[in-house]
Design a protein around this motif. Structure first.
Motif, PDB file in Angstrom:
ATOM      1  N   ASP A   1     -29.074   8.512  13.874  1.00 30.40           N
ATOM      2  CA  ASP A   1     -27.672   8.031  13.625  1.00 30.40           C
ATOM      3  C   ASP A   1     -27.322   7.267  14.948  1.00 30.40           C
ATOM      4  OD1 ASP A   1     -25.207   7.585  12.765  1.00 30.40           O
ATOM      5  OD2 ASP A   1     -24.636   9.450  12.787  1.00 30.40           O
TER       6      ASP A   1
ATOM      7  N   ARG B  76     -24.422   5.038  16.673  1.00 29.71           N
ATOM      8  CA  ARG B  76     -23.225   4.377  16.448  1.00 29.71           C
ATOM      9  C   ARG B  76     -23.279   2.985  17.205  1.00 29.71           C
ATOM     10  NH1 ARG B  76     -19.272   7.857  14.730  1.00 29.71           N
ATOM     11  NH2 ARG B  76     -20.113  10.205  14.938  1.00 29.71           N
TER      12      ARG B  76
ATOM     13  N   ARG C  50     -24.810   1.812  13.094  1.00 31.55           N
ATOM     14  CA  ARG C  50     -23.775   1.865  11.873  1.00 31.55           C
ATOM     15  C   ARG C  50     -23.118   0.904  11.536  1.00 31.55           C
ATOM     16  NH1 ARG C  50     -20.303   7.292  11.578  1.00 31.55           N
ATOM     17  NH2 ARG C  50     -22.057   9.139  11.680  1.00 31.55           N
TER      18      ARG C  50
ATOM     19  N   TYR D 175     -24.332  -1.204   8.532  1.00 29.07           N
ATOM     20  CA  TYR D 175     -24.007  -0.634   7.169  1.00 29.07           C
ATOM     21  C   TYR D 175     -23.090  -1.361   6.457  1.00 29.07           C
ATOM     22  CZ  TYR D 175     -22.098   2.742   3.485  1.00 29.07           C
ATOM     23  OH  TYR D 175     -21.741   3.123   2.436  1.00 29.07           O
TER      24      TYR D 175
ATOM     25  N   ARG E 249     -23.961   6.587   1.874  1.00 27.84           N
ATOM     26  CA  ARG E 249     -22.600   6.562   2.517  1.00 27.84           C
ATOM     27  C   ARG E 249     -22.805   6.123   3.996  1.00 27.84           C
ATOM     28  NH1 ARG E 249     -22.918  11.221  -0.733  1.00 27.84           N
ATOM     29  NH2 ARG E 249     -23.079  12.254   1.299  1.00 27.84           N
TER      30      ARG E 249
ATOM     31  N   GLU F 246     -22.164   7.815   6.581  1.00 25.66           N
ATOM     32  CA  GLU F 246     -22.826   9.179   7.326  1.00 25.66           C
ATOM     33  C   GLU F 246     -24.228   9.566   7.002  1.00 25.66           C
ATOM     34  OE1 GLU F 246     -20.478  10.823   3.771  1.00 25.66           O
ATOM     35  OE2 GLU F 246     -20.051   9.194   5.176  1.00 25.66           O
ATOM     36  N   GLN F 247     -24.783   8.688   5.882  1.00 26.10           N
ATOM     37  CA  GLN F 247     -26.146   8.900   5.616  1.00 26.10           C
ATOM     38  C   GLN F 247     -27.159   7.672   6.081  1.00 26.10           C
ATOM     39  OE1 GLN F 247     -25.558   8.845   1.278  1.00 26.10           O
ATOM     40  NE2 GLN F 247     -26.041  11.121   1.323  1.00 26.10           N
TER      41      GLN F 247
ATOM     42  N   ARG G 298     -29.194   5.574   8.678  1.00 21.30           N
ATOM     43  CA  ARG G 298     -29.941   5.901   9.607  1.00 21.30           C
ATOM     44  C   ARG G 298     -30.858   4.719  10.056  1.00 21.30           C
ATOM     45  NH1 ARG G 298     -27.130   9.546   9.339  1.00 21.30           N
ATOM     46  NH2 ARG G 298     -27.582  11.762   9.223  1.00 21.30           N
TER      47      ARG G 298
ATOM     48  N   THR H 229     -33.399   5.999   6.305  1.00 18.37           N
ATOM     49  CA  THR H 229     -32.374   6.326   5.345  1.00 18.37           C
ATOM     50  C   THR H 229     -32.492   7.224   3.937  1.00 18.37           C
ATOM     51  OG1 THR H 229     -30.926   4.648   6.404  1.00 18.37           O
ATOM     52  CG2 THR H 229     -30.341   5.704   4.165  1.00 18.37           C
TER      53      THR H 229
END
Length: 217
Positions: free
Chosen positions: A64, A66, A71, A74, A83, A85-86, A88, A131
């Motif tokens: 993950d 940031r 992210r 996404y 989502r 939070e999922q 990767r 992911t």
């Protein structure tokens, strides 16, 4: 029929899935490794084979991250199947067992979402497998890749190694210069392959291979 494949586009992952599908037709194939023409082995065949076949886990790098290249790639249109939070990120260069390969080829839930929404700077090859595996098969995955790559110089592409870069010291660093977990124990053999090595490195690699990598054993 030949089909064009472009770096970072969903069709690159489609090509990987076709490779897996064809490899699965041979029932004797139990492990699958994605490599390129710029990859080199770091150990002899028996070492690589035994390491992979004895592993209790698959090797799909997933983490993950940031920021804009993690992210930030996404797309909210991926909900509800995927989502934030999922989401990767990870290396394209995977190793997986037959069970996971079957799941990747058969996936009709997650890959269509990537194909529809992961375009441009999203780079499907860096996000789909990490992911997908993290959502469904994280217990069986090591979250690391077996292919060493140097990102120290930054930028969208890893370091390219030329002839003069190939030394005993470099190869030993790649072979034993890190620590990781393998079948529940700590080991300094974490990478079985490395990239990107240009064609002009072949001569030096062949000269070093018998002594360092035991390619003649």
């Amino acid at each position: 029929m030949l089909q064009n494949v472009r770096w970072g586009e969903p069709n690159m992952v489609e090509a990987e899935r076709r490779l897996l599908a064809n490899a699965l037709l041979d029932f004797s194939n139990q492990r699958f490794v994605l490599l390129s023409e710029a990859c080199i082995p770091l150990f002899n065949f028996s070492t690589v084979y035994n390491y992979i076949m004895a592993s209790t886990k698959t090797f799909v790098e997933a983490y993950d991250l940031r920021g804009p290249v993690g992210r930030g790639r996404y797309n909210p249109r991926m909900r509800p199947q995927i989502r934030l939070e999922q989401w990767r990120k990870g290396s394209q260069w995977f190793e997986m067992d037959r069970a996971l390969a079957v799941e990747v080829v058969a996936d009709q839930k997650y890959f269509p979402v990537f194909k529809r929404t992961c375009r441009g700077s999203c780079y499907t090859d860096e996000h789909y497998l990490p992911t997908f595996v993290s959502i469904k098969f994280w217990r069986r995955n090591s979250n690391r890749t077996l292919t060493w790559v140097d990102w120290a110089k930054g930028g969208p592409h890893p370091t390219k190694f030329v002839r003069q870069d190939v030394t005993f010291e470099l190869l030993e660093k790649l072979r034993h210069g890190s620590e990781c977990e393998y079948n529940g124990k700590r080991t300094n053999i974490c990478h079985l392959f490395a990239r990107k090595f240009l064609p002009n490195t072949l001569d030096r690699l062949l000269r070093f291979a018998p002594k360092i990598m035991q390619f003649n054993s």
